[in-house]
Design a protein around this motif. Structure first.
Motif, PDB file in Angstrom:
ATOM      1  N   ASN A 101      50.530  42.686   8.311  1.00  0.00           N
ATOM      2  CA  ASN A 101      50.944  43.317   9.573  1.00  0.00           C
ATOM      3  C   ASN A 101      49.743  43.850  10.352  1.00  0.00           C
ATOM      4  N   ASP A 102      48.742  43.006  10.504  1.00  0.00           N
ATOM      5  CA  ASP A 102      47.524  43.368  11.243  1.00  0.00           C
ATOM      6  C   ASP A 102      47.751  43.111  12.729  1.00  0.00           C
ATOM      7  N   LYS A 103      48.126  44.143  13.475  1.00  0.00           N
ATOM      8  CA  LYS A 103      48.456  44.003  14.893  1.00  0.00           C
ATOM      9  C   LYS A 103      47.220  43.911  15.788  1.00  0.00           C
ATOM     10  N   LYS A 104      46.039  43.964  15.206  1.00  0.00           N
ATOM     11  CA  LYS A 104      44.821  43.771  15.982  1.00  0.00           C
ATOM     12  C   LYS A 104      44.276  42.357  15.831  1.00  0.00           C
ATOM     13  N   VAL A 116      55.792  35.517  22.647  1.00  0.00           N
ATOM     14  CA  VAL A 116      54.347  35.612  22.843  1.00  0.00           C
ATOM     15  C   VAL A 116      53.862  36.965  22.359  1.00  0.00           C
ATOM     16  N   SER A 117      52.568  37.063  22.179  1.00  0.00           N
ATOM     17  CA  SER A 117      51.944  38.339  21.866  1.00  0.00           C
ATOM     18  C   SER A 117      51.418  38.951  23.151  1.00  0.00           C
ATOM     19  N   ILE A 118      51.590  40.241  23.306  1.00  0.00           N
ATOM     20  CA  ILE A 118      51.146  40.919  24.515  1.00  0.00           C
ATOM     21  C   ILE A 118      50.230  42.063  24.124  1.00  0.00           C
ATOM     22  N   MET A 119      49.076  42.130  24.772  1.00  0.00           N
ATOM     23  CA  MET A 119      48.101  43.154  24.451  1.00  0.00           C
ATOM     24  C   MET A 119      48.346  44.394  25.292  1.00  0.00           C
ATOM     25  N   LYS A 120      48.203  45.556  24.670  1.00  0.00           N
ATOM     26  CA  LYS A 120      48.252  46.813  25.394  1.00  0.00           C
ATOM     27  C   LYS A 120      47.035  47.626  24.999  1.00  0.00           C
ATOM     28  N   VAL A 121      46.504  48.358  25.941  1.00  0.00           N
ATOM     29  CA  VAL A 121      45.355  49.203  25.656  1.00  0.00           C
ATOM     30  C   VAL A 121      45.765  50.661  25.825  1.00  0.00           C
ATOM     31  N   ILE A 122      45.076  51.546  25.133  1.00  0.00           N
ATOM     32  CA  ILE A 122      45.384  52.964  25.212  1.00  0.00           C
ATOM     33  C   ILE A 122      44.263  53.651  25.981  1.00  0.00           C
ATOM     34  N   GLY A 123      44.606  54.613  26.816  1.00  0.00           N
ATOM     35  CA  GLY A 123      43.613  55.305  27.629  1.00  0.00           C
ATOM     36  C   GLY A 123      44.270  55.893  28.854  1.00  0.00           C
ATOM     37  N   ASP A 124      43.449  56.403  29.777  1.00  0.00           N
ATOM     38  CA  ASP A 124      43.974  56.980  31.004  1.00  0.00           C
ATOM     39  C   ASP A 124      44.691  55.916  31.819  1.00  0.00           C
ATOM     40  N   GLY A 127      48.919  57.725  37.169  1.00  0.00           N
ATOM     41  CA  GLY A 127      50.226  58.364  37.161  1.00  0.00           C
ATOM     42  C   GLY A 127      50.458  59.274  35.979  1.00  0.00           C
ATOM     43  N   THR A 128      49.505  59.334  35.036  1.00  0.00           N
ATOM     44  CA  THR A 128      49.624  60.223  33.878  1.00  0.00           C
ATOM     45  C   THR A 128      48.547  61.306  33.964  1.00  0.00           C
ATOM     46  N   PRO A 129      48.757  62.459  33.336  1.00  0.00           N
ATOM     47  CA  PRO A 129      47.761  63.537  33.391  1.00  0.00           C
ATOM     48  C   PRO A 129      46.389  63.078  32.896  1.00  0.00           C
ATOM     49  N   LYS A 130      45.350  63.577  33.513  1.00  0.00           N
ATOM     50  CA  LYS A 130      43.993  63.209  33.139  1.00  0.00           C
ATOM     51  C   LYS A 130      43.703  63.601  31.693  1.00  0.00           C
ATOM     52  N   GLY A 131      43.019  62.694  30.989  1.00  0.00           N
ATOM     53  CA  GLY A 131      42.639  62.960  29.613  1.00  0.00           C
ATOM     54  C   GLY A 131      43.728  62.704  28.606  1.00  0.00           C
ATOM     55  N   GLN A 132      44.911  62.294  29.045  1.00  0.00           N
ATOM     56  CA  GLN A 132      46.010  62.016  28.116  1.00  0.00           C
ATOM     57  C   GLN A 132      46.087  60.520  27.849  1.00  0.00           C
ATOM     58  N   ASP A 133      45.923  60.148  26.597  1.00  0.00           N
ATOM     59  CA  ASP A 133      45.950  58.740  26.216  1.00  0.00           C
ATOM     60  C   ASP A 133      47.384  58.262  26.082  1.00  0.00           C
ATOM     61  N   VAL A 134      47.684  57.181  26.750  1.00  0.00           N
ATOM     62  CA  VAL A 134      49.017  56.582  26.674  1.00  0.00           C
ATOM     63  C   VAL A 134      48.858  55.073  26.553  1.00  0.00           C
ATOM     64  N   TRP A 135      49.866  54.435  25.976  1.00  0.00           N
ATOM     65  CA  TRP A 135      49.863  52.983  25.909  1.00  0.00           C
ATOM     66  C   TRP A 135      50.167  52.415  27.287  1.00  0.00           C
ATOM     67  N   ASP A 212      41.931  51.796  21.558  1.00  0.00           N
ATOM     68  CA  ASP A 212      42.855  51.208  20.590  1.00  0.00           C
ATOM     69  C   ASP A 212      43.679  50.150  21.305  1.00  0.00           C
ATOM     70  N   PHE A 213      44.198  49.192  20.562  1.00  0.00           N
ATOM     71  CA  PHE A 213      45.012  48.140  21.146  1.00  0.00           C
ATOM     72  C   PHE A 213      45.860  47.512  20.051  1.00  0.00           C
ATOM     73  N   VAL A 214      46.909  46.814  20.459  1.00  0.00           N
ATOM     74  CA  VAL A 214      47.767  46.095  19.520  1.00  0.00           C
ATOM     75  C   VAL A 214      48.257  44.822  20.187  1.00  0.00           C
ATOM     76  N   TRP A 215      48.585  43.840  19.350  1.00  0.00           N
ATOM     77  CA  TRP A 215      49.289  42.641  19.796  1.00  0.00           C
ATOM     78  C   TRP A 215      50.713  42.748  19.265  1.00  0.00           C
ATOM     79  N   VAL A 216      51.688  42.619  20.130  1.00  0.00           N
ATOM     80  CA  VAL A 216      53.076  42.779  19.721  1.00  0.00           C
ATOM     81  C   VAL A 216      53.909  41.643  20.298  1.00  0.00           C
ATOM     82  N   THR A 217      55.091  41.486  19.741  1.00  0.00           N
ATOM     83  CA  THR A 217      56.032  40.498  20.274  1.00  0.00           C
ATOM     84  C   THR A 217      56.760  41.100  21.467  1.00  0.00           C
TER      85      THR A 217
END
Length: 238
Positions: A101-104, A116-124, A127-135, A212-217
């Motif tokens: 289950n290696d999602k990277k 398909v696999s879709i990549m998402k990145v985490i970070g600012d 529309g979200t508060p500054k400094g808050q990491d979100v997918w 951080d990032f993941v590949w997901v279905t």
């Protein structure tokens, strides 16, 4: 006639909701997001109903097939049995990345059919508060780029660095969603997020520069964005 055309042009320009120019008549921000995906590698298993129909069609055609001479059939059967004959081994549907289950790892879910696999990145994210990491998907606020697609390419390039192994599907976005001010960040005005689709081409490794990032279905994607599950289901999963 010339004067009426100018008046019509001014009327349309003043009543347009927003345009590709950053100097539009409205203050709504435009954010370009990209769905970076890898198509399935292994052909999916045939549905039993489809297999049964294909078997029936083959047997039905056999009733009307042309009868060939016996010597011709013998030559056909002998073809491919010489020293150049190669045993075909199909690629596995389950990879080592699936087992742990290696999602990277981009080698996930080879045999997931059209999923398909879709990549998402985490970070600012806008529309979200500054400094808050979100997918979120790779994104960029549209400012001075020539087109919205150019802005999207720049967003993806900032994450993977090189676009030589990518293919953007069309010049138009695949969908958009209006984002009202959030409860946690009411100072951010409403904006529109446009989604473009890009695919991995001719490689099994992508160097992603992110916290951080993941590949997901497609189905797993909804777990990361439950608040937009209905929209994403219509745009991507369906």
């Amino acid at each position: 006639m010339q004067r009426s055309c100018r008046s019509l042009s001014r009327f349309l320009a003043s009543n347009r909701g927003f345009c590709t120019s950053s100097k539009g008549s409205r203050n709504d921000k435009i954010v370009a997001s990209v769905l970076f995906e890898r198509l399935s590698v292994v052909i999916p298993k045939i549905d039993p109903v489809v297999y049964g129909f294909q078997e029936f069609s083959f047997r039905w055609r056999q009733q009307f097939r042309r009868a060939y001479p016996e010597e011709f059939l013998q030559k056909s059967d002998a073809r491919g049995k010489g020293e150049y004959h190669i045993d075909f081994v199909p690629a596995p549907r389950i990879t080592e990345a699936d087992k742990i289950n290696d999602k990277k790892n981009l080698n996930l879910i080879y045999g997931f059919g059209t999923t398909v696999s879709i990549m998402k990145v985490i970070g600012d994210s806008y529309g979200t508060p500054k400094g808050q990491d979100v997918w979120h998907f790779p994104e960029k606020v549209y400012k001075s780029e020539e087109t919205l697609r150019k802005c999207t390419e720049s967003a993806l390039e900032s994450v993977i660095g090189d676009l030589s192994h990518t293919y953007f599907v069309g010049n138009a976005p695949m969908g958009h969603i209006a984002m009202p001010p959030g409860e946690k960040n009411k100072d951010t005005p409403s904006f529109k997020r446009f989604f473009f689709k890009s695919q991995v081409i001719a490689t099994n490794k992508v160097d992603i520069k992110s916290k951080d990032f993941v590949w997901v279905t497609k189905d797993e994607l909804l777990e990361y964005f439950p608040e937009h599950s209905e929209y994403l289901t219509k745009m991507i999963v369906s």
